[in-house]
Motif scaffolding. Sequence first.
Motif, short mmCIF file in Angstrom:
data_model
loop_
_atom_site.label_atom_id
_atom_site.label_comp_id
_atom_site.label_asym_id
_atom_site.label_seq_id
_atom_site.Cartn_x
_atom_site.Cartn_y
_atom_site.Cartn_z
N GLY A 115 0.79 -1.23 0.00
CA GLY A 115 0.00 0.00 0.00
C GLY A 115 0.81 1.27 0.00
O GLY A 115 0.27 2.36 -0.27
N ARG A 116 2.11 1.18 0.26
CA ARG A 116 2.93 2.38 0.40
C ARG A 116 2.98 3.20 -0.89
O ARG A 116 2.86 4.44 -0.87
CB ARG A 116 4.34 2.03 0.84
CG ARG A 116 5.20 3.26 1.15
CD ARG A 116 6.65 2.91 1.42
NE ARG A 116 7.41 4.11 1.76
CZ ARG A 116 7.83 5.02 0.86
NH1 ARG A 116 7.53 4.87 -0.43
NH2 ARG A 116 8.51 6.08 1.25
N ALA A 117 3.18 2.53 -2.03
CA ALA A 117 3.32 3.26 -3.29
C ALA A 117 2.05 4.05 -3.60
O ALA A 117 2.11 5.22 -4.01
CB ALA A 117 3.63 2.28 -4.42
N ALA A 118 0.90 3.43 -3.38
CA ALA A 118 -0.37 4.13 -3.65
C ALA A 118 -0.55 5.30 -2.69
O ALA A 118 -1.06 6.36 -3.09
CB ALA A 118 -1.53 3.16 -3.53
N LEU A 119 -0.16 5.13 -1.45
CA LEU A 119 -0.29 6.21 -0.48
C LEU A 119 0.64 7.37 -0.82
O LEU A 119 0.28 8.55 -0.64
CB LEU A 119 -0.01 5.70 0.93
CG LEU A 119 -1.07 4.78 1.54
CD1 LEU A 119 -0.60 4.25 2.90
CD2 LEU A 119 -2.41 5.49 1.68
N ALA A 120 1.84 7.06 -1.29
CA ALA A 120 2.77 8.12 -1.69
C ALA A 120 2.19 8.93 -2.84
O ALA A 120 2.27 10.17 -2.86
CB ALA A 120 4.12 7.51 -2.08
N LYS A 121 1.58 8.24 -3.78
CA LYS A 121 0.96 8.92 -4.91
C LYS A 121 -0.24 9.76 -4.44
O LYS A 121 -0.41 10.91 -4.86
CB LYS A 121 0.51 7.89 -5.94
CG LYS A 121 -0.06 8.49 -7.21
CD LYS A 121 -0.42 7.41 -8.22
CE LYS A 121 -1.01 8.02 -9.49
NZ LYS A 121 -1.36 6.98 -10.49
N ALA A 122 -1.05 9.18 -3.56
CA ALA A 122 -2.24 9.89 -3.07
C ALA A 122 -1.87 11.12 -2.26
O ALA A 122 -2.61 12.12 -2.26
CB ALA A 122 -3.10 8.95 -2.24
N SER A 123 -0.73 11.06 -1.57
CA SER A 123 -0.33 12.19 -0.71
C SER A 123 0.02 13.43 -1.53
O SER A 123 0.02 14.56 -1.00
CB SER A 123 0.86 11.80 0.16
OG SER A 123 2.02 11.60 -0.63
N ALA A 124 0.32 13.23 -2.80
CA ALA A 124 0.67 14.37 -3.66
C ALA A 124 -0.56 15.07 -4.23
O ALA A 124 -0.45 16.16 -4.80
CB ALA A 124 1.55 13.87 -4.80
N ALA A 125 -1.72 14.46 -4.06
CA ALA A 125 -2.96 15.05 -4.57
C ALA A 125 -3.81 15.55 -3.41
O ALA A 125 -3.74 15.02 -2.30
CB ALA A 125 -3.74 14.01 -5.37
N PRO A 126 -4.63 16.57 -3.63
CA PRO A 126 -5.49 17.07 -2.56
C PRO A 126 -6.48 15.99 -2.11
O PRO A 126 -6.98 15.20 -2.92
CB PRO A 126 -6.22 18.24 -3.21
CG PRO A 126 -5.42 18.60 -4.41
CD PRO A 126 -4.78 17.33 -4.88
N LEU A 127 -6.79 15.99 -0.81
CA LEU A 127 -7.80 15.07 -0.30
C LEU A 127 -9.17 15.42 -0.88
O LEU A 127 -9.50 16.59 -1.06
CB LEU A 127 -7.89 15.17 1.23
CG LEU A 127 -6.84 14.44 2.06
CD1 LEU A 127 -7.08 14.73 3.54
CD2 LEU A 127 -6.87 12.94 1.81
#
Length: 401
Positions: free
Chosen positions: A294-306
Motif C-alpha cells: 500500500g505504500r506506493a499508492a499512499l505516496a501517490k495519493a499524498s501528492a494530490a489534494p484530499l
Amino acid sequence: MNAEPSTSSGTAERSTELRKTPLNAMHRRVGARMVNFGGWEMPVEYPANGGLIAEHKAVRNGVGVFDVSHMGDIRIRTRKTPGGALAAVQHLSMNDAAKLALGQAQYSALLYPQGTFVDDVIVHRMGEDDFLFVINAGTREKDISWVRDNTKEMDCVVEDYSDAYTQLAIQGPRAIDVMKKLTDANVDGIKNYWFTHGTVCGLPCRLIARTGYTGEDGFEIYVPGDVATSEMVWNAVLEAGKEFGILPCGLGARNTLRLEAKMALYGHEISETINVWEAGLDRYCKMEKRDFIGRAALAKASAAPLKRELVGLQMMERGIARDEYKVFDAAGEEVGVVTSGSPSPTLRVNIALAYVPPALAALGTQLFVEVRTQRVKALVVPTPFYKRVRKSAPQATAGSN
C-alpha cells in the motif's frame, strides 16, 4: 474495529448458524440481549444491570468487563533465519514494528495495494522475532488468508490462534484495582500499549495487555478458551470488581465508548474503499520505513489534494445521526455521509463521525444531516469528543479537544 451489531429480524432464525464464544451460555443465563455481530452471537447489553447507558457510565466512572473472545489472533514467528518474522510484519503492516521493544504493542493496519484497509490491528512484540496480531472478528478469515497469501514466500511461520483464547477487556479508571486482585503481575509497571505475562486467577503465564477500545485505561487478558476456565475467570473478574461497581458490558456500550473517543470502526470509518490519509490515521503510517503493501499508492495519493475528510459532528437540533445518513451543506447539496452516530451518554448530546469535503471540514462549519425526511442542523466540532481525565485535567465537554 468490527461492524456494529445487526438487530435485523432474521437474526433469531439464523442464531444456530452464528459462532459463539466460550462465554455464550453465561451471557444467556444472566439475560443478556444477544445479536449478530460480524457472524457471532454476542451480547449487545445486559438489561438486568441497567443496559447500555449504565454499562457505558460504569466504564467511564468505574469499571466494566467485556467478552471480546470473538476477536482473532495471528502469530507470526521466524522460520529459520533471524529477522524473518520482523520482515514479514514490516511488509504486511503500515506502522514500524522495528521500533517495538519486547513487551510493547502498537496500533497498525493491513492495507491493500491501493492504500485502503484490509483491517486495523494491534501488533504485539512477543519476542525478538515473534509477533502477535489481534484482529477483528468480522474479518478473521479474510485477514488470516491475507497474511498467509502475502508471506508465503517469506521466512516466517503464520499460526491462527483465534480459537485458543478467551479474551476479556477490563476497562475503566478502576480497572487497575480489579487487576491487582486477580494477578501477581506488577500491573502498575505496565505502560499504555505494553503487556506482560503473569498468573491470572491461578492460571500461570497469561498475557496481560494494557490496551483497549473505550478511551479509558484498561487491560485485556487472554486465558484458555475452554468453557469451564472462561466462566471461572469471568466470574472471578466480576467478584473482584464488585466493590468498584463493575458491570458486564455489551457491544452497544463498546460502540458508544469508542465513538466518543473517535476510535475507528472497520466497515465505517475505515474500509476497503477508504485510504489512510482520508481516515486521518497518518500518524500510525510510517512512510519512511522500507516498502510495505500500500505504500506506493499512499505516496501517490499524498501528492494530490484530499477529496474527503473525517470530521466530528454535534447535532444542534433534535435528531440522531445514524450510520449511512446523508450529509448536506447549507445550500442543500449532498456532500457526505455519516459513518457512525449515536447519543453520547457522557456528553449528553448527539454526536457523529462523517466524511465531508475538506472545504467543509473546518471547526464550526454548519452542515445538515438527513434524519428520516428532515434535515437536522449539525456543527463540525473537535475530536475526539471525549478524552479521559488525567491528573487535574478538566472534565471533557462536547467541544473539547
